[in-house]
Design a protein around this motif. Structure first.
Motif, PDB file in Angstrom:
ATOM      1  N   PRO A   1       0.823  -1.210   0.000  1.00 22.05           N
ATOM      2  CA  PRO A   1       0.000   0.000   0.000  1.00 22.05           C
ATOM      3  C   PRO A   1       0.858   1.261   0.000  1.00 22.05           C
TER       4      PRO A   1
ATOM      5  N   ARG B   1      -7.123   6.007   0.997  1.00 29.14           N
ATOM      6  CA  ARG B   1      -5.922   5.192   0.844  1.00 29.14           C
ATOM      7  C   ARG B   1      -6.129   4.247  -0.321  1.00 29.14           C
TER       8      ARG B   1
ATOM      9  N   THR C   1      -4.207   0.948  -2.969  1.00 28.81           N
ATOM     10  CA  THR C   1      -3.133   0.075  -3.423  1.00 28.81           C
ATOM     11  C   THR C   1      -3.164   0.138  -4.932  1.00 28.81           C
TER      12      THR C   1
ATOM     13  N   TYR D   1      -2.464   4.291   4.088  1.00 30.16           N
ATOM     14  CA  TYR D   1      -2.772   2.871   4.087  1.00 30.16           C
ATOM     15  C   TYR D   1      -4.137   2.616   4.711  1.00 30.16           C
TER      16      TYR D   1
ATOM     17  N   ILE E   1      -7.007  -3.119   3.097  1.00 32.69           N
ATOM     18  CA  ILE E   1      -6.101  -3.699   2.110  1.00 32.69           C
ATOM     19  C   ILE E   1      -5.802  -5.153   2.448  1.00 32.69           C
TER      20      ILE E   1
END
Length: 185
Positions: free
Chosen positions: A10, A148, A150, A166, A170
């Motif tokens: 992330p 946040r 990814t 992050y 995730i």
């Protein structure tokens, strides 16, 4: 779906997010080890190694070794912490007891790894670092509502600098994996 791009963990915004990521990943691996349901031995070994990697990183941080140190919050947060708060996230024992051994264990292609078996007790290890983790989370709670993400990178995106926070979400398996590739299925 075959992997066709570079990958990354992330993206993050702050040093505190890095520590929270380590905590979240340690908790994830610890939970999977305790759960005891793995589709194959390789998955089991991956969770052991993930637990050890993130444990060592946190033991180093909370034990005031190797880079960021819990005792020096000015290096990793702008927030002013009271002496008692700083003390609540320090513990050198996990560092002394495990960091060097974990480093040797994770370095697979060594004589010591090839010649000596090693076992770990994640429950005992986690209990040794739990108060630091709990206190850090109280001082710096995760914000699940932050933006946040990814990303899967292309070669044009390669950089060591990233700016995103992050998200604890995730830790869920990517939705783009076919059911047969989703761990635990």
């Amino acid at each position: 779906m075959p992997l066709s791009s570079d990958v990354s963990r992330p993206l993050k915004l702050s040093h505190v997010d890095t520590v929270l990521y380590e905590i979240d990943m340690l908790d994830f691996c610890y939970g999977r080890l305790r759960e005891g349901n793995w589709p194959n031995p390789q998955t089991y070994y991956l969770f052991i190694e993930g637990f050890l990697l993130h444990y060592r990183n946190l033991a180093n941080f909370f034990g005031n070794r190797d880079g960021f140190e819990a005792r020096r919050p000015g290096d990793w947060t702008q927030r002013q912490l009271a002496d008692s708060e700083i003390a609540s996230i320090q513990n050198e024992k996990p560092y002394r007891d495990y960091s060097g051994q974990i480093s040797q264990y994770l370095c697979h292609c060594t004589l010591s790894r090839a010649e000596q078996d090693r076992t770990w007790n994640p429950v005992v290890m986690y209990d040794a670092i739990r108060s630091c983790i709990d206190n850090f989370r109280k001082l710096f709670p995760s914000r699940p509502d932050s933006a946040r993400e990814t990303r899967i990178f292309s070669s044009q995106d390669m950089s060591t600098a990233t700016i995103t926070r992050y998200d604890a979400g995730i830790l869920q398996f990517p939705s783009h994996l076919p059911e047969s590739e989703t761990p635990g299925k």
